[in-house]
Design an enzyme around this catalytic site. Structure first.
Site, short mmCIF file in Angstrom:
data_model
loop_
_atom_site.label_atom_id
_atom_site.label_comp_id
_atom_site.label_asym_id
_atom_site.label_seq_id
_atom_site.Cartn_x
_atom_site.Cartn_y
_atom_site.Cartn_z
N ASP A 5 -4.68 29.35 -12.77
CA ASP A 5 -3.87 30.15 -11.87
C ASP A 5 -3.37 29.20 -10.78
O ASP A 5 -3.85 28.07 -10.67
CB ASP A 5 -4.75 31.26 -11.28
N ASP A 36 -2.00 30.28 -7.02
CA ASP A 36 -2.31 30.64 -5.64
C ASP A 36 -3.79 30.89 -5.42
O ASP A 36 -4.40 31.71 -6.10
CB ASP A 36 -1.50 31.87 -5.23
#
Length: 236
Positions: A70, A72
């Site tokens: 991922d 953020d």
């Protein structure tokens, strides 16, 4: 005194209820602890933690594979980007997250203000050393530019960079599941509950990266709520 005991019982009951229901679509199976809890109390013994060195040793005899991250709060501390977006497009509210103008700013330049996380550097270096293929799959809305791809490639010195996959977000389904499965990803690292669930739905292992306690993305998740492994010291 009796009233105080009753009140305390209600509070404890409420906290217990919250702790096993992180993602509303998929209730948790364990208590779980937020990064704030861990900073205040230390790492609880019941959490299934793993270090980068332990992961490297575990993978030593396995052939190169595809792994995913991922973005953020997993590889980038991007709170400055989202804080600025909220101030500019919907002060005090979250409407900016549905505004394409915000996403274009974030994806096409503002990521220069996102700070690379130390744990991401360690994990990416380890996987590159093994010869693994590395993918980045985000829940962001995409834009017609390559800035975020190039930024991640540069700050992490990635030799063979795949374009960032913008899966988007949904209240009804886990949109990261398909790209994780389509790219035959075996391990997917993420800070959110949905990252762990998406990985499992795709037949991969979801490993938790702890979200920084000062992230603007709240509430801070309960690490270990699904019994997943958690990378030690991964809040930094």
């Amino acid at each position: 005194m009796k009233k105080n005991i009753i009140a305390l019982s209600i509070i404890v009951s409420c906290l217990a209820s919250v702790s096993v229901n992180a993602d509303p679509k998929t209730p948790g199976t364990s208590k779980g602890y937020s990064t704030i809890d861990i900073l205040n109390l230390g790492v609880p013994a019941e959490l299934n933690t793993v270090s980068v060195k332990e992961l490297e040793k575990e993978l030593a005899d396995k052939p190169p594979m595809a792994v995913g991250f991922d973005i953020d709060d997993t590889v980038l501390f991007s709170t400055p980007v989202f804080y600025r977006g909220q101030q500019e497009f919907s002060p005090g509210e979250y409407g900016y997250l549905k505004n394409q103008k915000f996403w274009d700013k974030a994806n096409c330049g503002w990521d220069a203000f996102s700070r690379p996380k130390q744990i991401a550097t360690q994990l990416i270096n380890m996987h590159q050393k093994r010869g693994d293929s590395i993918y980045f799959i985000t829940g962001r809305t995409g834009s017609d530019c390559d800035f975020t791809t190039n930024y991640i490639k540069g700050v992490f010195n990635i030799e063979k960079m795949h374009d960032v996959i913008f899966a988007g977000a949904s209240r009804d389904e886990y949109l990261k599941t398909k790209p994780i499965k389509d790219n035959n990803i075996k391990i997917y690292y993420g800070d959110a509950d949905g990252d762990i669930i998406s990985a499992r739905q795709a037949g991969a292992e979801g490993i938790r990266i702890m979200r920084a306690s000062n992230s603007s993305y709240t509430p801070i998740p309960k690490n270990g709520i699904y019994g997943e492994r958690i990378v030690l010291d991964s809040q930094y």
